[in-house]
Write a protein that holds these residues in place. Structure first.
Motif, PDB file in Angstrom:
ATOM      1  N   ARG A   1       0.495  -1.189  -0.409  1.00 29.54           N
ATOM      2  CA  ARG A   1       0.568  -0.308   0.145  1.00 29.54           C
ATOM      3  C   ARG A   1       1.244   1.444  -0.112  1.00 29.54           C
ATOM      4  NH1 ARG A   1      -2.570  -3.568  -0.770  1.00 29.54           N
ATOM      5  NH2 ARG A   1      -4.413  -4.612   0.390  1.00 29.54           N
ATOM      6  N   VAL A   2       0.614   2.045  -0.477  1.00 32.57           N
ATOM      7  CA  VAL A   2       1.279   3.041  -0.626  1.00 32.57           C
ATOM      8  C   VAL A   2       1.089   3.839   1.361  1.00 32.57           C
ATOM      9  CG1 VAL A   2       0.689   4.177  -3.092  1.00 32.57           C
ATOM     10  CG2 VAL A   2      -0.877   5.027  -1.227  1.00 32.57           C
ATOM     11  N   PRO A   3       2.635   4.733   1.239  1.00 34.35           N
ATOM     12  CA  PRO A   3       2.631   5.016   2.580  1.00 34.35           C
ATOM     13  C   PRO A   3       1.347   6.383   2.843  1.00 34.35           C
ATOM     14  CG  PRO A   3       4.194   6.024   1.363  1.00 34.35           C
ATOM     15  CD  PRO A   3       3.096   5.252   0.896  1.00 34.35           C
ATOM     16  N   PRO A   4       0.517   6.524   3.913  1.00 34.39           N
ATOM     17  CA  PRO A   4      -0.536   6.964   4.665  1.00 34.39           C
ATOM     18  C   PRO A   4       0.202   8.550   4.532  1.00 34.39           C
ATOM     19  CG  PRO A   4      -0.373   4.763   5.143  1.00 34.39           C
ATOM     20  CD  PRO A   4       1.289   4.708   5.225  1.00 34.39           C
ATOM     21  N   PHE A   5       1.516   8.801   5.125  1.00 33.54           N
ATOM     22  CA  PHE A   5       2.413  10.227   5.167  1.00 33.54           C
ATOM     23  C   PHE A   5       3.353   9.736   3.875  1.00 33.54           C
ATOM     24  CE2 PHE A   5      -0.030   9.364   8.773  1.00 33.54           C
ATOM     25  CZ  PHE A   5      -0.423  10.128   9.418  1.00 33.54           C
ATOM     26  N   LEU A   6       3.923  11.821   3.642  1.00 31.07           N
ATOM     27  CA  LEU A   6       5.749  11.425   3.239  1.00 31.07           C
ATOM     28  C   LEU A   6       6.281  11.866   4.374  1.00 31.07           C
ATOM     29  CD1 LEU A   6       3.460  12.031  -0.255  1.00 31.07           C
ATOM     30  CD2 LEU A   6       4.579  10.571   0.343  1.00 31.07           C
ATOM     31  N   ILE A   7       7.460  12.196   4.024  1.00 31.01           N
ATOM     32  CA  ILE A   7       8.379  13.438   4.568  1.00 31.01           C
ATOM     33  C   ILE A   7       9.052  14.444   3.152  1.00 31.01           C
ATOM     34  CG2 ILE A   7      10.276  13.397   5.633  1.00 31.01           C
ATOM     35  CD1 ILE A   7       9.985  10.953   6.237  1.00 31.01           C
ATOM     36  N   ASP A   8       8.791  15.853   3.407  1.00 31.14           N
ATOM     37  CA  ASP A   8       9.366  16.591   2.507  1.00 31.14           C
ATOM     38  C   ASP A   8      10.732  17.072   3.067  1.00 31.14           C
ATOM     39  OD1 ASP A   8       6.996  16.425   0.414  1.00 31.14           O
ATOM     40  OD2 ASP A   8       5.833  18.076   2.173  1.00 31.14           O
TER      41      ASP A   8
ATOM     42  N   GLN B   1       9.865  17.160   7.989  1.00 32.47           N
ATOM     43  CA  GLN B   1       8.228  18.291   7.721  1.00 32.47           C
ATOM     44  C   GLN B   1       7.049  17.019   6.853  1.00 32.47           C
ATOM     45  OE1 GLN B   1       9.317  21.809   5.620  1.00 32.47           O
ATOM     46  NE2 GLN B   1      11.639  22.122   6.916  1.00 32.47           N
ATOM     47  N   MET B   2       6.663  17.079   7.519  1.00 36.66           N
ATOM     48  CA  MET B   2       5.550  15.695   7.379  1.00 36.66           C
ATOM     49  C   MET B   2       4.117  16.444   6.534  1.00 36.66           C
ATOM     50  SD  MET B   2       6.487  12.674   9.332  1.00 36.66           S
ATOM     51  CE  MET B   2       5.863  11.662   8.613  1.00 36.66           C
ATOM     52  N   ARG B   3       4.027  15.536   5.920  1.00 33.85           N
ATOM     53  CA  ARG B   3       1.995  15.698   5.223  1.00 33.85           C
ATOM     54  C   ARG B   3       1.614  14.603   4.790  1.00 33.85           C
ATOM     55  NH1 ARG B   3       2.196  15.723  -0.533  1.00 33.85           N
ATOM     56  NH2 ARG B   3       4.468  15.494  -1.500  1.00 33.85           N
ATOM     57  N   ARG B   4       0.282  14.733   5.265  1.00 33.57           N
ATOM     58  CA  ARG B   4      -0.650  13.146   4.550  1.00 33.57           C
ATOM     59  C   ARG B   4      -0.386  12.641   2.840  1.00 33.57           C
ATOM     60  NH1 ARG B   4      -3.730  10.287   8.044  1.00 33.57           N
ATOM     61  NH2 ARG B   4      -4.132  11.964  10.035  1.00 33.57           N
ATOM     62  N   ASN B   5      -0.721  11.899   3.081  1.00 30.23           N
ATOM     63  CA  ASN B   5       0.017  11.514   1.531  1.00 30.23           C
ATOM     64  C   ASN B   5      -1.723  11.507   0.767  1.00 30.23           C
ATOM     65  OD1 ASN B   5       0.844  11.253  -1.259  1.00 30.23           O
ATOM     66  ND2 ASN B   5       1.092   8.362  -0.677  1.00 30.23           N
ATOM     67  N   PRO B   6      -1.747  11.872  -0.638  1.00 29.63           N
ATOM     68  CA  PRO B   6      -3.243  12.787  -1.121  1.00 29.63           C
ATOM     69  C   PRO B   6      -3.375  10.959  -2.070  1.00 29.63           C
ATOM     70  CG  PRO B   6      -1.017  13.937  -2.248  1.00 29.63           C
ATOM     71  CD  PRO B   6      -1.033  13.249  -0.531  1.00 29.63           C
ATOM     72  N   ALA B   7      -2.639   9.947  -1.732  1.00 34.53           N
ATOM     73  CA  ALA B   7      -2.236   9.221  -3.001  1.00 34.53           C
ATOM     74  C   ALA B   7      -3.066   8.001  -2.427  1.00 34.53           C
ATOM     75  CB  ALA B   7      -1.454   8.864  -3.898  1.00 34.53           C
ATOM     76  N   SER B   8      -3.070   8.430  -1.052  1.00 36.25           N
ATOM     77  CA  SER B   8      -3.275   7.145  -0.324  1.00 36.25           C
ATOM     78  C   SER B   8      -5.114   7.293   0.372  1.00 36.25           C
ATOM     79  CB  SER B   8      -2.899   7.233   1.658  1.00 36.25           C
ATOM     80  OG  SER B   8      -2.892   6.426   2.406  1.00 36.25           O
ATOM     81  N   GLY B   9      -5.421   6.467   0.455  1.00 45.93           N
ATOM     82  CA  GLY B   9      -7.003   6.212   0.909  1.00 45.93           C
ATOM     83  C   GLY B   9      -7.193   6.329   2.550  1.00 45.93           C
TER      84      GLY B   9
ATOM     85  N   PRO C   1      11.477   2.164   1.282  1.00 48.65           N
ATOM     86  CA  PRO C   1      12.125   3.302  -0.636  1.00 48.65           C
ATOM     87  C   PRO C   1      11.399   4.002  -1.076  1.00 48.65           C
ATOM     88  CG  PRO C   1      11.924   1.119  -0.640  1.00 48.65           C
ATOM     89  CD  PRO C   1      11.680   1.066   1.060  1.00 48.65           C
ATOM     90  N   ASP C   2       9.832   3.394  -0.253  1.00 50.22           N
ATOM     91  CA  ASP C   2       9.105   4.946  -1.902  1.00 50.22           C
ATOM     92  C   ASP C   2       8.769   6.260  -0.263  1.00 50.22           C
ATOM     93  OD1 ASP C   2       7.455   3.452   0.202  1.00 50.22           O
ATOM     94  OD2 ASP C   2       6.769   3.131  -0.610  1.00 50.22           O
ATOM     95  N   VAL C   3       9.179   6.860   0.179  1.00 50.72           N
ATOM     96  CA  VAL C   3       9.409   7.759   1.384  1.00 50.72           C
ATOM     97  C   VAL C   3      10.915   8.310   1.419  1.00 50.72           C
ATOM     98  CG1 VAL C   3       8.653   8.752   3.219  1.00 50.72           C
ATOM     99  CG2 VAL C   3       7.448   7.027   3.001  1.00 50.72           C
ATOM    100  N   MET C   4      10.602   9.192  -0.062  1.00 49.48           N
ATOM    101  CA  MET C   4      12.373   9.842  -0.254  1.00 49.48           C
ATOM    102  C   MET C   4      11.497  11.836   0.169  1.00 49.48           C
ATOM    103  SD  MET C   4      12.200   8.819  -3.612  1.00 49.48           S
ATOM    104  CE  MET C   4      14.093   9.263  -4.506  1.00 49.48           C
ATOM    105  N   ALA C   5      13.245  12.105   0.528  1.00 48.47           N
ATOM    106  CA  ALA C   5      12.975  13.404   1.042  1.00 48.47           C
ATOM    107  C   ALA C   5      14.316  14.467   1.062  1.00 48.47           C
ATOM    108  CB  ALA C   5      12.668  13.237   2.895  1.00 48.47           C
ATOM    109  N   ARG C   6      14.824  15.495   0.782  1.00 46.59           N
ATOM    110  CA  ARG C   6      15.798  15.942   1.046  1.00 46.59           C
ATOM    111  C   ARG C   6      16.107  16.383   2.174  1.00 46.59           C
ATOM    112  NH1 ARG C   6      12.415  18.292  -3.196  1.00 46.59           N
ATOM    113  NH2 ARG C   6      13.842  18.545  -5.199  1.00 46.59           N
ATOM    114  N   PHE C   7      17.250  16.479   2.364  1.00 47.45           N
ATOM    115  CA  PHE C   7      17.979  15.471   3.334  1.00 47.45           C
ATOM    116  C   PHE C   7      19.129  16.960   4.119  1.00 47.45           C
ATOM    117  CE2 PHE C   7      16.278  11.563   3.243  1.00 47.45           C
ATOM    118  CZ  PHE C   7      16.970  10.705   4.876  1.00 47.45           C
TER     119      PHE C   7
END
Length: 877
Positions: free
Chosen positions: A15-22, A42-50, A142-148
């Motif tokens: 399943r796609v991650p419910p949250f993303l890290i920018d 810095q996080m947000r909910r993933n709009p692609a997740s149901g 691996p599908d959560v990608m952020a700038r470090f």
């Protein structure tokens, strides 16, 4: 195990991650007893997740100590979150938020070599696949990608060099003799590509100008005593950068590319963005301490990790089931690079030899899995030859089916379409299809089905119609979870030779034609064939299959002499030797006198006498099929018979070709200075191959040649070859003296001492196991060092079959003891050592029962790691 059996993770459940890290900001306070890690996400909910109301579940580890948790500037109390051994859970989160976390870790106590740990006083990391969760709580997928952005703080005297991913943007002094460096990586990446190094390191620097004119600083960091071993790696890196621009149009994207050499490392190297961390054995080299093969291996590995900058970093895996997306593609890329740097035929022979002996065995064993696995318990167990080497063969087949121009167009589309994304093998194949217009729908089965396909080929010739017909049947044996296999799409490269050994022109005048085998049984017709040909099948090893065709021994000798395809010339020699050895094994078991087929002697005589042939190719063709390969071919492995018969063949060839072997040895000896030129490498290989045969004679005159070479060699290739031959000979006193002299000279060089351990671990003498046990107490052996473990324990169990498979089962007990011991220190290394025991079904009942008993011992261990549990439980199923 004392707890519930670990649960499997399945591809179908992705399943796609419910949250993303920018944005990820990290701050490390490195200390001698403990390290404080501060993260700001810095996080947000993933709009692609149901899962709009899903809680946030961050991955962690039992060894993490949570010191503080802050949500949008507000400190959270323990009741505001749920903390378990490997998970941190928060409910009721807004659409966007900032989460700050402070954890305490103890790298000095981390023997798993995952996450942040210390090696020879140096801090370093290994985060692939799931090591980052040992550093701080995070979405470690691996599908959560952020700038470090990473700031590293440490004592300036002890750790003057502070490194992380990207470009340095700030540095300075802080209180009490400490300093900091801040690194910024402008490209989004998953946590597994994070890297940190801090230590007292020296730097070798060079630069590379990209095709667009950008200047890139190249920096190789090593411990001070290794400064003279860096030049080859730097040259290899620059070659790889130029090749990737020319062949794939890929240019490097940061201001700095860095490599660090580390002694304690579970893998060969790691492609962390901009900061590659290497096992020291895979990067450090100079002629006095490094063999030709190691020089070539280093060039290949340096290239492999650099190529990952695009095939793995800029475009990465959506999930770990897609691991071959980056590894298979990159292994193919590094193999092509190596082929362009040296002999394409020799490189292909080396790759196929590994595939046939080790990967085919994996395909036929309990851990068999598709290139894209359907499930796993511990992802570390799937860094396998199937994912890497067979995955590369799958990419190679796409290259064969499409041709180089359309393949390049497909790779260009793939990189352009998915830059900055985490994708799947289906996305890779789709780009190839779209760019070429070739339907690869059936071909996708190579990613989905496990096992090695088998081809049965027969033929017919109609002299009146001048038509030649090939009949090809394909099948694939059952493998765990897959009893029945659908037909594969297999590119079968074929040539036809006339009675004089000349290629017969085929379609469009070409001398090699790629047949598309897509059904369980197919016929292929060739018209205007003037005489009954000898077929040259599977040219260049165009598909990872086992092919059977009823060649006579005379036809194999004919192909050895005439085939224009270099790989198939070599393979004909291998098939001839296999047929003869297998027949002799039957005679040996029956107690009959052994007599060597003179056709093999004559074929080798012709090879040795032809001074016009490439010495590198001659050296390869003189290598008899290994005991491992002969075991892989056997229905039931008779270890003793295989060893004794192969030694008989070697001695007989040496006896009958003695004078010619001496002539070849002397002709290829060089008194000049060592060079890495291809011609010089080829001459050394042929020289040492000839000496290897001669040493089978156990003659004092030949021993003197080997001793002279050992004592006067100005390079490790000749010294190591002579040492191994003396150490494995019947001259026990001379062997002991040579081993002692070698150690006394090189005891301060850890990489050379690894070779010393392996030489003794692989001796065929009956006291080999006792020698290995004694060496475990040697001052230079360290169980916590993976290189030492591989050099001694791994070499004995995997490369010394006649002594590991002792009738008393002590070899099996020894391995199980070491696995149990290592599982508490480093589960990854422990599970990888288990492979020889997992193949118990291939051995006679008296051996297989003892192997199973040792696997049961391991399985019964309290708190057995997931790594070992998965391998053992599947092996016994």
């Amino acid at each position: 195990m004392s707890k519930e059996n670990p649960r499997a993770i399945h591809l179908k459940d992705y399943r796609v991650p419910p949250f993303l890290i920018d944005q990820t900001e990290l701050h490390f306070e490195l200390g001698e007893k403990a390290t404080l890690v501060k993260s700001r996400l810095q996080m947000r909910r993933n709009p692609a997740s149901g899962e709009l109301d899903a809680p946030l579940e961050l991955d962690g580890d039992a060894d993490l100590t949570l010191r503080r948790l802050v949500l949008d500037g507000k400190d959270l109390a323990p009741g505001d979150y749920l903390l378990e051994s490997d998970t941190l859970r928060l409910d009721g989160l807004p659409e966007q938020f900032v989460l700050e976390c402070v954890t305490l870790i103890k790298p000095q106590e981390n023997t798993s070599l995952e996450g942040l740990y210390k090696s020879n006083g140096m801090f370093c990391t290994q985060c692939e696949a799931e090591g980052f969760r040992k550093i701080t709580y995070y979405l470690d997928r691996p599908d959560v990608m952020a700038r470090f952005t990473t700031t590293v703080v440490a004592d300036k005297d002890d750790y003057p060099v502070l490194l992380s991913n990207g470009n340095p943007v700030e540095e300075g002094e802080v209180s009490e003799g400490r300093h900091f460096v801040t690194w910024e990586d402008p490209f989004p990446k998953p946590a597994y590509l994070f890297a940190l190094v801090a230590g007292n390191l020296e730097r070798v620097e060079d630069s590379f100008t990209t095709a667009s004119g950008r200047e890139v600083a190249l920096r190789l960091f090593v411990e001070p005593q290794n400064l003279d071993k860096c030049d080859h790696a730097i040259r290899s890196l620059k070659k790889a950068m130029a090749w990737d621009e020319e062949v794939y149009g890929r240019e490097y994207d940061l201001d700095i590319f860095m490599i660090v050499a580390v002694d304690h490392f579970n893998m060969g190297a790691m492609e962390n963005k901009g900061l590659n961390i290497f096992n020291s054995s895979c990067v450090l080299a100079k002629p006095e301490t490094t063999t030709d093969s190691a020089f070539e291996r280093i060039e290949s590995i340096v290239a492999h990790e650099y190529f990952h900058n695009w095939s793995g970093n800029r475009v990465t895996c959506r999930d770990w089931f897609q691991l071959s997306l980056k590894e298979g593609f990159t292994v193919f890329r590094d193999a092509e690079f190596s082929a362009d740097m040296g002999s394409r035929t020799v490189k292909r022979i080396e790759d196929v030899t590994l595939l046939r002996t080790a990967q085919f065995a994996e395909d036929g064993g309990p851990m068999a899995h598709p290139v894209r696995p359907a499930s796993y318990i511990e992802i570390s167990n799937f860094y396998t030859l199937t994912v890497y080497e067979k995955g590369a063969e799958v990419v190679r087949m796409i290259h064969t089916l499409l041709g180089p121009e359309q393949f390049r167009a497909g790779s260009d589309l793939y990189f352009a379409r998915h830059d900055g994304q985490a994708v799947t093998t289906d996305d890779f194949v789709a780009a190839m299809e779209e760019a070429s217009g070739v339907d690869l729908g059936q071909f996708r089965r190579w990613y989905e089905q496990a096992g090695t396909p088998r081809l049965q080929v027969s033929d017919a010739y109609d002299a009146d119609a001048k038509r030649y017909t090939l009949n090809v049947k394909q099948s694939c044996p059952p493998s765990p979870g897959q009893d029945r296999k659908a037909p594969f799409h297999i590119p079968l490269a074929v040539g036809l030779l006339d009675a004089e050994g000349r290629d017969i022109p085929l379609k469009d005048g070409a001398t090699t034609q790629v047949l598309h085998l897509a059904e369980s049984e197919q016929q292929f017709h060739f018209d205007n064939v003037p005489c009954k040909p000898v077929p040259s099948l599977l040219r260049g090893f165009s598909a990872p299959v086992k092919l059977s065709y009823p060649y006579s021994r005379d036809e194999l000798v004919f192909l050895m002499s005439h085939d224009s395809d270099g790989f198939n010339r070599w393979d004909a020699g291998q098939q001839l030797a296999v047929a003869i050895i297998e027949e002799l094994i039957v005679d040996y078991r029956a107690g009959r006198e052994l007599k060597l087929d003179q056709r093999l002697v004559q074929a080798y005589r012709q090879l040795l006498a032809d001074t016009g042939l490439d010495p590198a190719m001659v050296a390869k063709m003189l290598v008899l099929p290994s005991e491992s390969y002969l075991s892989e071919l056997a229905e039931t492995v008779d270890v003793e018979a295989i060893h004794r018969v192969r030694e008989f063949v070697r001695r007989t060839l040496a006896t009958e070709l003695r004078d010619l072997l001496l002539e070849v040895y002397r002709r290829n000896r060089s008194d000049g200075p060592y060079t890495l030129a291809a011609e010089a490498i080829a001459r050394r290989r042929l020289q040492n191959q000839s000496l290897g045969y001669l040493m089978a004679l156990e003659e004092k005159e030949v021993l003197a040649l080997a001793q002279n070479q050992f004592e006067n060699a100005d390079n490790m290739t000749d010294a190591q070859a002579a040492l191994s031959l003396i150490a494995h000979s019947g001259f026990e006193a001379e062997a002991a003296a040579a081993l002692d002299a070698f150690y006394q000279r090189w005891q301060a060089d850890t990489l050379v001492v690894n070779q010393w351990f392996t030489t003794q671990a692989t001796t065929p003498r009956d006291n080999a196991l006792e020698t290995v046990r004694a060496l475990m107490d040697h001052e230079a052996f360290e169980l916590a060092n993976p290189n030492r473990v591989r050099a001694l324990i791994g070499a004995f169990c995997s490369q010394n079959p006649v002594q590991f498979h002792r009738a008393d089962g002590e070899g099996y007990r020894f391995l199980a003891d070491r696995v149990i011991e290592l599982d508490r220190l480093n589960p990854q290394i422990a599970s990888r050592l288990l492979t020889p025991l997992t193949r118990w079904r291939k051995y006679p009942p008296e051996l297989s029962a003892q192997m199973q008993a040792q696997l049961q011992r391991v399985l019964a261990v309290e708190e057995l790691s997931r790594d070992c549990y998965e391998v053992v439980s599947k092996s016994l199923a």
